[in-house]
Design a protein around this motif. Structure first.
Motif, short mmCIF file in Angstrom:
data_model
loop_
_atom_site.label_atom_id
_atom_site.label_comp_id
_atom_site.label_asym_id
_atom_site.label_seq_id
_atom_site.Cartn_x
_atom_site.Cartn_y
_atom_site.Cartn_z
N MET A 99 11.33 5.86 -4.21
CA MET A 99 10.01 5.27 -4.44
C MET A 99 9.38 4.89 -3.11
O MET A 99 9.93 4.14 -2.32
CB MET A 99 10.19 4.01 -5.31
CG MET A 99 8.96 3.15 -5.38
SD MET A 99 8.25 3.18 -7.01
CE MET A 99 6.73 2.35 -6.74
N THR A 100 8.22 5.47 -2.84
CA THR A 100 7.54 5.13 -1.61
C THR A 100 6.46 4.10 -1.91
O THR A 100 5.93 4.05 -3.01
CB THR A 100 6.88 6.36 -0.99
OG1 THR A 100 6.11 6.98 -2.01
CG2 THR A 100 7.90 7.33 -0.46
N TYR A 101 6.19 3.30 -0.91
CA TYR A 101 5.19 2.26 -1.11
C TYR A 101 3.80 2.71 -0.69
O TYR A 101 2.83 2.02 -0.89
CB TYR A 101 5.60 1.00 -0.35
CG TYR A 101 6.83 0.37 -0.95
CD1 TYR A 101 6.72 -0.44 -2.08
CD2 TYR A 101 8.09 0.63 -0.43
CE1 TYR A 101 7.86 -0.98 -2.65
CE2 TYR A 101 9.22 0.09 -1.00
CZ TYR A 101 9.10 -0.72 -2.12
OH TYR A 101 10.21 -1.26 -2.69
N LEU A 102 3.76 3.86 -0.02
CA LEU A 102 2.47 4.33 0.46
C LEU A 102 2.09 5.64 -0.20
O LEU A 102 2.95 6.45 -0.54
CB LEU A 102 2.53 4.53 1.98
CG LEU A 102 2.66 3.26 2.81
CD1 LEU A 102 2.72 3.60 4.27
CD2 LEU A 102 1.51 2.32 2.52
N LEU A 103 0.80 5.80 -0.37
CA LEU A 103 0.30 7.09 -0.87
C LEU A 103 -0.03 7.97 0.31
O LEU A 103 -0.21 7.49 1.43
CB LEU A 103 -0.97 6.87 -1.69
CG LEU A 103 -0.81 6.07 -2.97
CD1 LEU A 103 -2.18 5.81 -3.56
CD2 LEU A 103 0.04 6.83 -3.96
N ARG A 104 -0.13 9.26 0.04
CA ARG A 104 -0.59 10.15 1.11
C ARG A 104 -2.08 10.42 0.92
O ARG A 104 -2.55 10.58 -0.20
CB ARG A 104 0.18 11.46 1.06
CG ARG A 104 1.44 11.40 1.90
CD ARG A 104 2.08 12.74 1.99
NE ARG A 104 2.37 13.26 0.66
CZ ARG A 104 2.79 14.51 0.44
NH1 ARG A 104 2.93 15.33 1.44
NH2 ARG A 104 3.04 14.92 -0.78
N SER A 105 -2.82 10.47 2.00
CA SER A 105 -4.24 10.77 1.90
C SER A 105 -4.71 11.29 3.25
O SER A 105 -4.71 10.55 4.23
CB SER A 105 -5.02 9.51 1.52
OG SER A 105 -6.34 9.63 1.98
N TRP A 106 -5.07 12.55 3.28
CA TRP A 106 -5.48 13.09 4.59
C TRP A 106 -6.80 12.50 5.03
O TRP A 106 -7.06 12.31 6.20
CB TRP A 106 -5.51 14.61 4.55
CG TRP A 106 -6.50 15.21 3.61
CD1 TRP A 106 -6.28 15.56 2.32
CD2 TRP A 106 -7.85 15.55 3.89
NE1 TRP A 106 -7.40 16.08 1.77
CE2 TRP A 106 -8.39 16.09 2.72
CE3 TRP A 106 -8.66 15.44 5.02
CZ2 TRP A 106 -9.70 16.51 2.63
CZ3 TRP A 106 -9.97 15.87 4.92
CH2 TRP A 106 -10.48 16.40 3.74
N GLN A 107 -7.68 12.16 4.04
CA GLN A 107 -8.95 11.57 4.43
C GLN A 107 -8.72 10.24 5.13
O GLN A 107 -9.31 9.96 6.17
CB GLN A 107 -9.85 11.35 3.21
CG GLN A 107 -10.43 12.62 2.64
CD GLN A 107 -9.76 13.02 1.35
OE1 GLN A 107 -8.61 12.68 1.12
NE2 GLN A 107 -10.48 13.72 0.51
N GLY A 108 -7.80 9.44 4.56
CA GLY A 108 -7.50 8.14 5.14
C GLY A 108 -6.94 8.30 6.54
O GLY A 108 -7.36 7.59 7.48
N SER A 109 -5.97 9.23 6.72
CA SER A 109 -5.36 9.41 8.03
C SER A 109 -6.40 9.81 9.06
O SER A 109 -6.46 9.24 10.16
CB SER A 109 -4.28 10.50 7.97
OG SER A 109 -3.60 10.44 6.75
N ILE A 110 -7.23 10.80 8.70
CA ILE A 110 -8.21 11.27 9.68
C ILE A 110 -9.22 10.17 9.97
O ILE A 110 -9.64 10.00 11.12
CB ILE A 110 -8.89 12.55 9.18
CG1 ILE A 110 -7.86 13.66 9.05
CG2 ILE A 110 -9.98 12.99 10.15
CD1 ILE A 110 -8.42 14.97 8.61
#
Lengths: 375, 294
Positions: free
Chosen positions: A1-12
């Motif tokens: 279980m990860t606590y973070l979601l992935r989001s390329w928009q957020g990273s960029i």
């Protein structure tokens, strides 16, 4: 279980934020009214919060709300700070605009994934998502034209167009009266009615149908708008010639669609009508016209756009000194681009309202049809 | 049997066409008569009815040119003039055709790209699709002159501004048609691709694209006609420059009605040719894909 979601928009967006921080200030150093330090910090903070929200495992609606607020407030601050500094934006400014745009995008993606339970929320979402998209088109347009100092004549910012609309309401109203309420409506009604009448006639006389339908299909592919100068020559400069162009343009789509629609009812249903011993007209009114409604409304929708185009283009060939087409062609000659855009905005609004009214009438009259009943 | 159906199809069309031509002649005589009567009275000429009718049909700048005048004008300006001549219809058609084709190509490409995006990215589907539909309720043709004039102000002239208008008009039918086409495979077929462990890419190329071909060509027929309209209207403000649209405008300025009608006929022929070519392309693709004629 990860606590973070992935989001390329957020990273960029985060990355862009950091880059912008390195390349501060937001405006060229010789700008007259530079951003206050607090404003710059606020924008950076908002975008950072929005970007971080992309990764948080909270409810989708909450994420969308945070993104919505941060992205739009940041964009608002950025554009607001531009006044008096047109054309002085630095790279960092555009990086921040891009970052907030990415957040806006993420917001739309989140909203698109929401599965609301109630119908009202569903409807609201279906309106909200395109509205945000449209707002971002305007935001980017405003930020880029003013930030980069795009020549006014090439593309005026939306705010200038809005100012122009507000300040010249009487002129616009007169143009609309001339073009829409005189030429378009008259031509639209007469053209559609004529197309419908001929279609009924063609349906009654099969010889006429076999002769007219191929010609009608052919005509719908032709550049009929070219008859505009001829009509202006025949019917004079006033609205009558524009109405004539509209009639010619709307006639053929109506004819072709109605003829197609009249054959839409099934043979079983027609047999049933025969077994009821109903005559031609009874079958027409009670079975075949209702079945043809979808086709007829399709033609009405196509024609609503065509009619406006026909009337405006016909005005390029000569008009009295009022009318939307006249205004567009003369203001362009005087390089008053904002007035032209104001006229276009009004035309767009009228076109959409016209289309919308037809669509609503369709929904009200063909609610029984399977394609409108929904699930 | 076959020839009979052919005759029963072509017969009514020919009859209607003949009727239109007869009405056209009658209208030409009737509409041109007042001016001719005026002319005769001033010149103190008395002519018999037949002579009078003949004269109404051979005015140099009639209100309604007779069909044979238009046909003659089209013939002369198409076959008897040098192709490079400024009066040649072939030359003007070529100018219009080049921007039509450029705009059509860009429009089709753009439409397909948008459709692919809409089918694969959900956010685009929800946010962009309503605007694509709304974009067509905007009487965009009305700003065609502005685009041309404004781009000319920053020294972009010639083909590109006109092609832009055509692009705007032609991307819409392609985008809408392709969205429908790319979504046309049934669930059962998509499931089959899943059982083959096909990737998204493979599903796209091996199932969605072939399934969308009929939709693509149907919408391309609409798009090419719209593209031609865009090119013609975009030529209106360019004044003296070449093209069918500018020929129409020049005709309306100098009341050269016959030229105007001839330009209109040339534009119509162009439309018919373009739509026919797309239709032939559709049939060839259909045959390659093994579709049997219905």
């Amino acid at each position: 279980m990860t606590y973070l979601l992935r989001s390329w928009q957020g990273s960029i967006a985060l990355l862009l934020c950091l880059l912008a921080l390195v390349r501060l200030p937001l405006l060229a150093t010789d700008a007259s009214t530079p951003f206050a330090a607090a404003g710059t910090a606020g924008v950076l903070l908002l975008i950072a919060v929005g970007a971080l929200a992309c990764f948080m495992r909270i409810s989708r609606a909450a994420r969308a709300l945070i993104l919505f607020v941060t992205a739009h407030t940041a964009a608002w601050l950025l554009i607001g700070g531009m006044s008096g500094n047109e054309g002085n934006a630095s790279l960092s400014y555009f990086l921040l605009i891009a970052a907030s745009w990415l957040l806006g995008w993420r917001c739309i993606s989140e909203l698109a994934e929401i599965r609301p339970s109630s119908r009202q929320t569903m409807m609201a979402l279906r309106l909200l998502i395109p509205a945000i998209f449209g707002a971002w088109v305007l935001i980017l347009w405003e930020a880029i034209t003013r930030g980069a100092g795009v020549p006014f004549i090439l593309l005026p910012p939306p705010s200038a167009i809005w100012d122009r609309i507000v300040s010249s309401v009487p002129i616009l109203a007169a143009d609309v009266r001339q073009t829409v309420f005189k030429a378009v409506l008259f031509g639209y009604v007469v053209g559609c009615a004529a197309g419908f009448a001929v279609a009924i006639l063609a349906d009654r006389i099969s010889f006429l149908r076999r002769g007219l339908l191929p010609i009608g299909n052919l005509m719908s592919a032709l550049p009929i708008i070219g008859v505009a100068p001829i009509m202006v020559m025949w019917f004079g400069f006033d609205w009558q010639s524009k109405a004539a162009v509209v009639i010619v343009m709307t006639f053929f789509p109506m004819l072709v669609n109605t003829v197609a629609g009249l054959s839409a009812s099934g043979s079983m249903e027609r047999d049933l009508m025969r077994s009821y011993a109903s005559g031609y007209w009874q079958t027409l009114v009670k079975l075949r016209l209702p079945a043809a409604m979808l086709f007829i409304f399709n033609a009405l929708k196509i024609n609503s756009t065509l009619a406006l185009i026909g009337a405006i283009v016909a005005e390029f060939f000569g008009t009295p000194i009022v009318g939307m087409g006249f205004r567009i062609s003369t203001e362009i000659g005087r390089m008053n681009v904002d007035m032209v855009w104001a006229e276009i905005a009004v035309a767009a609004l009228i076109g959409s309202v016209f289309y919308g009214v037809v669509a609503l009438v369709e929904l009200a009259t063909t609610f029984w049809h399977p394609s409108n009943r929904g699930g | 049997m076959r020839s009979e159906t052919f005759a029963s199809r072509i017969g009514p069309v020919l009859t209607i066409v003949a009727t239109i031509i007869v009405i056209w002649y009658a209208a030409a005589v009737w509409m041109n008569a007042p001016f001719q009567r005026d002319l005769d009275r001033r010149g103190d000429v008395t002519s018999t009815t037949m002579e009078f009718i003949a004269k109404t049909l051979s005015q140099p700048k009639p209100i309604v040119p007779a069909p044979h005048q238009v046909a003659q004008n089209v013939f002369e300006n198409t076959f008897l003039r040098k192709v490079s001549s400024n009066r040649s219809l072939v030359y003007h058609s070529w100018v219009t055709l080049s921007s039509t084709l450029a705009g059509f190509a860009f429009g089709t490409l753009l439409g397909v790209l948008i459709a692919v995006g809409i089918v694969h990215v959900k956010a685009l589907d929800r946010s962009l699709m309503p605007w694509i539909i709304a974009s067509q309720t905007v009487p965009i043709l009305a700003i065609a002159p502005m685009v041309v004039v404004v781009l000319a102000a920053i020294n972009v002239t010639g083909l590109i501004p006109k092609a832009l208008i055509s692009t705007y008009l032609s991307f819409f039918p392609v985008a809408v048609g392709m969205v429908k086409g790319l979504r046309s495979p049934d669930i059962i077929q998509l499931d089959l691709m899943r059982t083959y462990n096909a990737s998204r890419w493979q599903t796209f190329w091996k199932l969605r694209v072939p399934a969308s071909m009929p939709f693509l060509f149907t919408s391309m027929k609409v798009a090419v006609a719209a593209s031609l309209v865009g090119a013609i209207v975009a030529e209106l403000p360019t004044g003296a420059a070449a093209g069918i649209g500018s020929k129409l405008l020049a005709g309306s300025y100098y009341s050269q009605t016959i030229d105007m009608w001839a330009a209109l006929i040339a534009g119509s022929l162009l439309a018919v040719i373009l739509v026919t070519i797309v239709g032939i392309g559709a049939r060839l693709i259909d045959r390659r894909m093994g579709v049997r004629p219905a």
